[in-house]
Design a protein around this motif. Structure first.
Motif, PDB file in Angstrom:
ATOM      1  N   THR A  28       0.799  -1.217   0.000  1.00  0.00           N
ATOM      2  CA  THR A  28       0.000   0.000   0.000  1.00  0.00           C
ATOM      3  C   THR A  28       0.833   1.270   0.000  1.00  0.00           C
ATOM      4  N   GLY A  29       2.162   1.155  -0.032  1.00  0.00           N
ATOM      5  CA  GLY A  29       2.970   2.365  -0.022  1.00  0.00           C
ATOM      6  C   GLY A  29       4.377   2.074   0.458  1.00  0.00           C
ATOM      7  N   ASN A  30       5.042   3.117   0.986  1.00  0.00           N
ATOM      8  CA  ASN A  30       6.408   2.954   1.461  1.00  0.00           C
ATOM      9  C   ASN A  30       6.679   3.936   2.591  1.00  0.00           C
ATOM     10  N   SER A  31       7.744   3.644   3.345  1.00  0.00           N
ATOM     11  CA  SER A  31       8.179   4.540   4.414  1.00  0.00           C
ATOM     12  C   SER A  31       9.701   4.570   4.423  1.00  0.00           C
ATOM     13  N   LYS A  32      10.258   5.711   4.880  1.00  0.00           N
ATOM     14  CA  LYS A  32      11.702   5.890   4.932  1.00  0.00           C
ATOM     15  C   LYS A  32      12.094   6.473   6.280  1.00  0.00           C
ATOM     16  N   TYR A  33      13.335   6.176   6.635  1.00  0.00           N
ATOM     17  CA  TYR A  33      13.897   6.708   7.872  1.00  0.00           C
ATOM     18  C   TYR A  33      15.331   7.138   7.564  1.00  0.00           C
ATOM     19  N   LEU A  34      15.668   8.398   7.839  1.00  0.00           N
ATOM     20  CA  LEU A  34      17.015   8.921   7.627  1.00  0.00           C
ATOM     21  C   LEU A  34      17.503   9.529   8.938  1.00  0.00           C
ATOM     22  N   GLY A  35      18.589   8.953   9.473  1.00  0.00           N
ATOM     23  CA  GLY A  35      19.075   9.429  10.756  1.00  0.00           C
ATOM     24  C   GLY A  35      20.551   9.738  10.730  1.00  0.00           C
ATOM     25  N   TYR A  36      20.999  10.571  11.676  1.00  0.00           N
ATOM     26  CA  TYR A  36      22.399  10.941  11.787  1.00  0.00           C
ATOM     27  C   TYR A  36      22.656  11.342  13.235  1.00  0.00           C
ATOM     28  N   GLY A  37      23.913  11.240  13.642  1.00  0.00           N
ATOM     29  CA  GLY A  37      24.214  11.560  15.023  1.00  0.00           C
ATOM     30  C   GLY A  37      25.703  11.593  15.294  1.00  0.00           C
ATOM     31  N   ALA A  38      26.034  11.890  16.554  1.00  0.00           N
ATOM     32  CA  ALA A  38      27.420  11.964  16.995  1.00  0.00           C
ATOM     33  C   ALA A  38      27.471  11.582  18.466  1.00  0.00           C
ATOM     34  N   SER A  39      28.629  11.071  18.883  1.00  0.00           N
ATOM     35  CA  SER A  39      28.807  10.694  20.280  1.00  0.00           C
ATOM     36  C   SER A  39      30.236  10.975  20.697  1.00  0.00           C
ATOM     37  N   ALA A  40      30.435  11.141  22.007  1.00  0.00           N
ATOM     38  CA  ALA A  40      31.758  11.403  22.560  1.00  0.00           C
ATOM     39  C   ALA A  40      31.842  10.751  23.928  1.00  0.00           C
ATOM     40  N   GLY A  41      33.045  10.334  24.286  1.00  0.00           N
ATOM     41  CA  GLY A  41      33.272   9.730  25.592  1.00  0.00           C
ATOM     42  C   GLY A  41      34.629  10.118  26.132  1.00  0.00           C
ATOM     43  N   ALA A  42      34.732  10.135  27.467  1.00  0.00           N
ATOM     44  CA  ALA A  42      36.002  10.517  28.098  1.00  0.00           C
ATOM     45  C   ALA A  42      36.040   9.945  29.505  1.00  0.00           C
ATOM     46  N   ARG A  43      37.242   9.856  30.071  1.00  0.00           N
ATOM     47  CA  ARG A  43      37.415   9.405  31.439  1.00  0.00           C
ATOM     48  C   ARG A  43      38.247  10.448  32.187  1.00  0.00           C
ATOM     49  N   ALA A  44      37.917  10.642  33.472  1.00  0.00           N
ATOM     50  CA  ALA A  44      38.584  11.662  34.287  1.00  0.00           C
ATOM     51  C   ALA A  44      38.842  11.110  35.683  1.00  0.00           C
ATOM     52  N   PHE A  45      39.584  11.898  36.474  1.00  0.00           N
ATOM     53  CA  PHE A  45      39.917  11.521  37.851  1.00  0.00           C
ATOM     54  C   PHE A  45      40.532  10.126  37.907  1.00  0.00           C
ATOM     55  N   ASP A  46      41.662   9.988  37.219  1.00  0.00           N
ATOM     56  CA  ASP A  46      42.377   8.709  37.162  1.00  0.00           C
ATOM     57  C   ASP A  46      41.491   7.600  36.600  1.00  0.00           C
ATOM     58  N   LYS A  47      40.680   7.983  35.633  1.00  0.00           N
ATOM     59  CA  LYS A  47      39.789   7.068  34.923  1.00  0.00           C
ATOM     60  C   LYS A  47      38.712   6.450  35.828  1.00  0.00           C
ATOM     61  N   LYS A  48      38.464   7.075  36.985  1.00  0.00           N
ATOM     62  CA  LYS A  48      37.393   6.606  37.855  1.00  0.00           C
ATOM     63  C   LYS A  48      36.031   7.113  37.403  1.00  0.00           C
ATOM     64  N   LEU A  49      36.017   8.226  36.674  1.00  0.00           N
ATOM     65  CA  LEU A  49      34.773   8.813  36.190  1.00  0.00           C
ATOM     66  C   LEU A  49      34.677   8.652  34.678  1.00  0.00           C
ATOM     67  N   GLY A  50      33.587   8.048  34.225  1.00  0.00           N
ATOM     68  CA  GLY A  50      33.334   7.922  32.808  1.00  0.00           C
ATOM     69  C   GLY A  50      32.215   8.848  32.383  1.00  0.00           C
ATOM     70  N   ILE A  51      32.426   9.584  31.289  1.00  0.00           N
ATOM     71  CA  ILE A  51      31.444  10.554  30.806  1.00  0.00           C
ATOM     72  C   ILE A  51      31.166  10.263  29.342  1.00  0.00           C
ATOM     73  N   SER A  52      29.892  10.257  28.980  1.00  0.00           N
ATOM     74  CA  SER A  52      29.532  10.053  27.574  1.00  0.00           C
ATOM     75  C   SER A  52      28.372  10.967  27.199  1.00  0.00           C
ATOM     76  N   LEU A  53      28.364  11.365  25.930  1.00  0.00           N
ATOM     77  CA  LEU A  53      27.326  12.231  25.398  1.00  0.00           C
ATOM     78  C   LEU A  53      27.011  11.785  23.978  1.00  0.00           C
ATOM     79  N   ALA A  54      25.732  11.616  23.677  1.00  0.00           N
ATOM     80  CA  ALA A  54      25.323  11.190  22.336  1.00  0.00           C
ATOM     81  C   ALA A  54      24.093  11.970  21.907  1.00  0.00           C
ATOM     82  N   ALA A  55      24.080  12.374  20.642  1.00  0.00           N
ATOM     83  CA  ALA A  55      22.957  13.126  20.085  1.00  0.00           C
ATOM     84  C   ALA A  55      22.540  12.483  18.770  1.00  0.00           C
ATOM     85  N   ASN A  56      21.225  12.352  18.565  1.00  0.00           N
ATOM     86  CA  ASN A  56      20.688  11.736  17.353  1.00  0.00           C
ATOM     87  C   ASN A  56      19.520  12.553  16.826  1.00  0.00           C
TER      88      ASN A  56
END
Length: 575
Positions: free
Chosen positions: A470-498
């Motif tokens: 009966t028809g069609n559908s499409k999905y187009l996505g894009y994004g970015a992510s980043a990660g880092a460790r601090a305080f002698d690698k005891k703290l992990g931080i990540s951020l992602a956007a889509n």
């Protein structure tokens, strides 16, 4: 209501009196989730929820006692449903079982059915001999309740079985006998109509199985297994007029003249050639073949299989292929019969350390023929046309591939590029009516990792298209992510956007976007903290038919978790 679950497994009796006799480990975690929504969401989530979970594992001289509990929104949940108590102590080559346990002999005899009772396993590795045995109750009695028609009256079912196995230098012989019988006096009498409706008559079953594996030489090996099952479907029923197998005198059942006899067997051969390995297989299971030692028994089919693998270019290219043909309705007594053909092919290529290439294909073809009630209906050419419309055809073909390449790699930094894609086409039809779908997926990502600091960056994109009748559908996505460790690698931080756009019939129906921010901190050896923010939004652009994107919504999730883990030990000072 708080339920307790205890399971004692693989207890090493020979460790009693030795060092390291008692160890205790476990953990406790507390999770809070806050939720806020603006608009109409597709899911129902409370504004605030929490969960407290804990587990304690005590190992006393090889006896393992695990306990677990979860408390969430004023409800207790245990790690296992109901009370489960069982022990399986081990001494050298001997393992004993008591309580609620399960064992597996073979698919045709005892296949993982839970029982309450006892058992033993002995493995004489030096001689290649192994023995398994069990005795207990497979089903507990359930009385008939005229006020609850959903409750099926069930007789208590007792069982016993033995498996003998000899395995030496790749050659093996296996013999199994399994017996089960319902206890007629275990429940009160109930109406015959209930027995007929629920198929709740007392039954009896005995199965013999014999199997072997033989390594003829360095190239050829053979394998086979066969089973004969004597099944009394109703111990109070009439005698059965059926062809009797020559091994009938071996069946020590109480009602031999009321038994139906069914066969199941499989065989195969493997060829280890210099350039490839090849395998052939054949399975046959009679219609109505049954064993009381399994929860589900597949019956009434023949299956032919073929598989092959090979490697070329110093195994930098690996190829494999499989094929199978299955048919049912072996006695031509069902209203429909079905033939299935499956095939698959895969290739993996590693030309250098930087390249990884793979591709795979799988196909499924099924034809189901719906038989005519009156063969006399087929008396002219016109009616033969309608017979063809009774055939239901299903065809599915799937192709996927992936490529990854290391652009640069050093002790300090690495750059990676990867892509993947897949295609799936499915067709279902009967006569002139056809229902087909097509699905296309693709993705591309680029990753950078600074090894010393642990900082990572990635960008990616993905696309999907579905074609319907009966028809069609499409999905187009894009994004970015980043990660880092601090305080002698005891703290992990990540951020992602889509972000993504959804299309139907080439019309942009919705814009989707999300943002995830996570923090994880390790304090000492036992304490862990995590904080997670997740935002998801959807903006409607036009009416959607094939998706749920017909409203505007903004959602915010905040999760906070504290976890504590511990491990204690008390050594027995006896040497």
């Amino acid at each position: 209501m708080l339920l307790l679950s205890i399971s004692l497994q693989a207890q090493q009796i020979d460790k009693i009196g030795k060092k390291g006799g008692i160890t205790t480990s476990g953990g406790l975690s507390f999770t809070n989730q806050f939720y806020h929504v603006n608009g109409e969401s597709n899911v129902s989530t409370p504004p605030y929820s929490y969960m407290v979970s804990g587990n304690v594992n005590i190992n006393a001289y090889g006896w393992a006692l695990p306990f677990s509990i979860v408390y969430t929104n004023r409800k207790f949940v245990t790690g296992q449903p109901g009370n489960v108590i069982g022990v399986s102590p081990t001494y050298k080559n001997l393992t004993l079982h008591a309580g609620v346990r399960n064992l597996t002999f073979s698919p045709y005899t005892l296949a993982g059915h839970k029982f309450t009772g006892g058992g033993a396993e002995y493995n004489w590795k030096e001689k290649g001999l192994a023995v398994k045995m069990m005795c207990g109750q497979l089903l507990h009695a359930v009385e008939y309740d005229p006020l609850d028609t959903r409750k099926v009256p069930t007789y208590a079912r007792n069982a016993a079985g033995v498996m003998l196995d000899y395995n030496k230098e790749g050659n093996s012989v296996q013999f199994i006998v399994f017996y089960a019988k319902d206890q007629e006096g275990s429940i009160s009498a109930f109406p015959d109509s209930v027995s007929t409706y629920h198929n709740a008559s007392p039954q009896e079953n005995m199965v013999y199985s014999l199997g072997f594996k033989k390594q003829l030489n360095k190239v050829v090996s053979l394998r086979a297994e066969g089973a004969v099952s004597a099944w009394v479907k109703n111990v109070n029923g009439y005698d059965v007029k059926q062809g009797e197998p020559f091994i009938k005198p071996l069946f020590a059942i109480e009602n031999p003249n009321k038994a139906y006899y069914y066969n199941a067997y499989k065989m195969g051969a493997d060829f280890n050639l210099k350039v490839a390995t090849l395998g052939l297989g054949y399975d046959h299971v009679d219609p109505n073949f049954y064993t009381m030692g399994a929860y589900n028994v597949a019956d009434d089919y023949e299956n032919y299989t073929l598989n092959a693998t090979t490697g070329v270019w110093q195994n930098k290219i690996r190829l494999s292929a499989t094929g199978g043909l299955q048919k049912n309705d072996l006695n031509d007594q069902k209203e429909t019969n079905n033939n299935q053909f499956t095939s698959s092919f895969s290739i993996s290529i590693t030309p250098t350390e930087r390249w990884q290439i793979s591709a795979a294909y799988s196909g499924f073809n099924s034809i189901t023929r719906i038989k005519q009630v009156e063969e006399q209906f087929l008396d002219n050419e016109k009616n033969y046309y309608y017979l063809d419309t009774a055939n239901v055809i299903q065809v599915t073909n799937t192709l996927n591939a992936s490529v990854s390449y290391v652009l640069f790699n050093s002790d300090r930094i690495s750059h990676n590029l990867s892509t993947n894609g897949s295609v799936q086409k499915a067709d279902n039809g009967q006569g002139d009516q056809r229902l087909g779908t097509e699905m296309y997926n693709g993705g591309l990502s680029y990753n950078v990792l600074w090894k010393e600091s642990g900082i990572s960056l990635a960008v990616f994109t993905s696309a999907n298209q579905n074609n319907y009748q009966t028809g069609n559908s499409k999905y187009l996505g894009y994004g970015a992510s980043a990660g880092a460790r601090a305080f002698d690698k005891k703290l992990g931080i990540s951020l992602a956007a889509n972000a993504a756009n959804n299309y139907e019939q080439e019309v942009n129906t919705a814009v989707l976007y999300s943002l995830v921010n996570t923090y994880a901190y390790t304090l000492g050896k036992s304490h862990n903290l995590s904080l997670n923010f997740r935002y998801a939004g959807r903006q409607k652009k036009a009416d959607a038919t094939h998706s749920l994107f017909n409203s505007n919504v903004n959602e915010l999730f905040v999760d906070f978790t504290y976890a504590y883990n511990f491990s204690l030990s008390k050594l027995n000072k006896k040497e």
